[in-house]
Design a protein around this motif. Sequence first.
Motif, mmCIF file in Angstrom:
data_model
loop_
_atom_site.group_PDB
_atom_site.id
_atom_site.type_symbol
_atom_site.label_atom_id
_atom_site.label_comp_id
_atom_site.label_asym_id
_atom_site.label_seq_id
_atom_site.Cartn_x
_atom_site.Cartn_y
_atom_site.Cartn_z
ATOM 1 N N GLY A 1 0.387 -20.203 -3.588
ATOM 2 C CA GLY A 1 -0.652 -19.297 -3.687
ATOM 3 C C GLY A 1 -0.415 -18.111 -4.874
ATOM 4 N N ILE A 2 -0.573 -18.563 -5.974
ATOM 5 C CA ILE A 2 -0.666 -17.465 -7.144
ATOM 6 C C ILE A 2 -1.954 -16.938 -7.431
ATOM 7 C CG2 ILE A 2 -0.053 -17.488 -9.567
ATOM 8 C CD1 ILE A 2 2.558 -18.054 -8.019
ATOM 9 N N ASP A 3 -1.973 -15.820 -7.424
ATOM 10 C CA ASP A 3 -3.124 -14.836 -7.854
ATOM 11 C C ASP A 3 -2.804 -14.030 -8.927
ATOM 12 O OD1 ASP A 3 -5.136 -15.613 -5.799
ATOM 13 O OD2 ASP A 3 -3.688 -14.555 -4.402
ATOM 14 N N MET A 4 -3.588 -14.330 -10.054
ATOM 15 C CA MET A 4 -3.437 -13.446 -11.275
ATOM 16 C C MET A 4 -4.680 -13.201 -11.890
ATOM 17 S SD MET A 4 -0.336 -15.031 -13.508
ATOM 18 C CE MET A 4 1.530 -15.401 -12.891
ATOM 19 N N ARG B 1 2.118 -6.136 -19.042
ATOM 20 C CA ARG B 1 2.223 -6.270 -17.638
ATOM 21 C C ARG B 1 3.167 -7.677 -17.267
ATOM 22 N NH1 ARG B 1 -2.157 -7.613 -13.477
ATOM 23 N NH2 ARG B 1 -3.261 -8.217 -15.439
ATOM 24 N N ILE B 2 4.048 -7.235 -16.445
ATOM 25 C CA ILE B 2 4.898 -8.187 -15.956
ATOM 26 C C ILE B 2 4.736 -8.751 -14.506
ATOM 27 C CG2 ILE B 2 7.635 -8.641 -15.581
ATOM 28 C CD1 ILE B 2 7.970 -6.158 -17.454
ATOM 29 N N GLY C 1 3.362 -5.514 -12.541
ATOM 30 C CA GLY C 1 3.040 -4.135 -12.894
ATOM 31 C C GLY C 1 3.606 -4.020 -14.304
ATOM 32 N N THR C 2 3.245 -2.916 -14.823
ATOM 33 C CA THR C 2 3.535 -2.419 -16.171
ATOM 34 C C THR C 2 5.289 -2.325 -16.484
ATOM 35 O OG1 THR C 2 3.628 -0.034 -15.916
ATOM 36 C CG2 THR C 2 1.420 -1.018 -16.610
ATOM 37 N N GLU D 1 6.304 0.791 -14.294
ATOM 38 C CA GLU D 1 6.187 0.468 -12.994
ATOM 39 C C GLU D 1 7.302 -0.364 -12.429
ATOM 40 O OE1 GLU D 1 1.331 0.934 -12.949
ATOM 41 O OE2 GLU D 1 2.167 -0.833 -13.067
ATOM 42 N N ILE D 2 7.460 -1.438 -13.134
ATOM 43 C CA ILE D 2 8.473 -2.543 -12.395
ATOM 44 C C ILE D 2 10.035 -1.972 -12.514
ATOM 45 C CG2 ILE D 2 9.749 -4.737 -12.963
ATOM 46 C CD1 ILE D 2 6.936 -5.334 -12.065
ATOM 47 N N TYR D 3 10.331 -1.191 -13.599
ATOM 48 C CA TYR D 3 11.458 -0.558 -13.646
ATOM 49 C C TYR D 3 11.849 0.474 -13.362
ATOM 50 C CZ TYR D 3 12.376 -4.997 -15.851
ATOM 51 O OH TYR D 3 12.749 -6.379 -15.945
ATOM 52 N N THR D 4 10.723 1.289 -12.810
ATOM 53 C CA THR D 4 11.074 2.758 -12.070
ATOM 54 C C THR D 4 11.154 2.549 -10.415
ATOM 55 O OG1 THR D 4 8.832 3.306 -12.358
ATOM 56 C CG2 THR D 4 10.377 4.131 -13.983
ATOM 57 N N GLN D 5 10.683 1.144 -10.049
ATOM 58 C CA GLN D 5 10.814 1.039 -8.608
ATOM 59 C C GLN D 5 12.220 1.080 -8.081
ATOM 60 O OE1 GLN D 5 8.112 -2.021 -7.928
ATOM 61 N NE2 GLN D 5 6.274 -0.963 -8.667
#
Length: 225
Positions: free
Chosen positions: A21-24, A203-204, A216-217, A220-224
Amino acid sequence: MSNVVLKDVHKQYQDTHVLSGIDMNIEDGEFVTLLGPSGCGKSTILRILSGLTDATGGNVMIDGKDMKKVPPKNRQVGMVFQSYALFPNMTVYENVAFGLKMRKEPAKEVAEQVEKMINLVGLQEKKEAYPHELSGGQQQRVALARSLVVRPKVLLLDEPLSALDAQIRKHLQVELRTIQRELKMTMILVTHDQEEAMTVSDRIFVMNQGGIAQEGTPSEIYTQP
Ligand code: ADP
Ligand code: ADP
């Protein structure tokens, strides 16, 4: 204009679910990366997009067209792999020109486009060289130019830099990003290298065993947490 949409895409081999179930929704001109460990299904997504294999469920659309109705050869999806697969008996120029010649483009147009792409990847000095005379990084540049010259709507890159040594890899990441910006081409890169994903992507998509764990960008990914 080339956007890529995957809706609830599944891939199953016998009783193994490779994609569940991939959504992109990838925008026109966006550079996205599929990041994740070996075996999580990254290459399977690229193979479905290029038509090398079919999804067992869901929908794949490029520019609003359902790929079930578009045979692989008409999809205008380019692909670059880890191994360069250049023609060993052709020069750099001839390798890059091959796709356009197959399409019977006028000679003047071929020459113009080939020159342009060879310059873009920085191989103007190597036009007449054969693949065995080039370094690994140079060979991968030829492979990239050969894919770009036919102007695919979407370029898929399956770990194209992972066979190269660290320094060349860093250099080519930056170049790849610059080229993508210049051509405004939609690109989807598969990698298991976080730094690479950070360097090149708008975006990753972080994948985990057949699904998307995070999206996320890079910031976004690496500050979570
Ligand atoms: P990645 O690119 O993330 O390393 P792949 O998309 O290549 O992962 O593979 C995802 C999973 O699908 C792996 O577990 C792999 O073993 C499995 N797989 C790939 N091709 C086949 C196949 N033809 N038959 C059965 N399983 C497959
Ligand atoms: P064909 O395969 O139809 O004989 P050519 O080899 O003559 O095509 O090449 C088509 C175009 O590409 C021509 O305009 C030619 O000048 C140019 N060209 C071919 N090889 C090179 C090269 N090594 N360097 C620069 N231009 C080239």
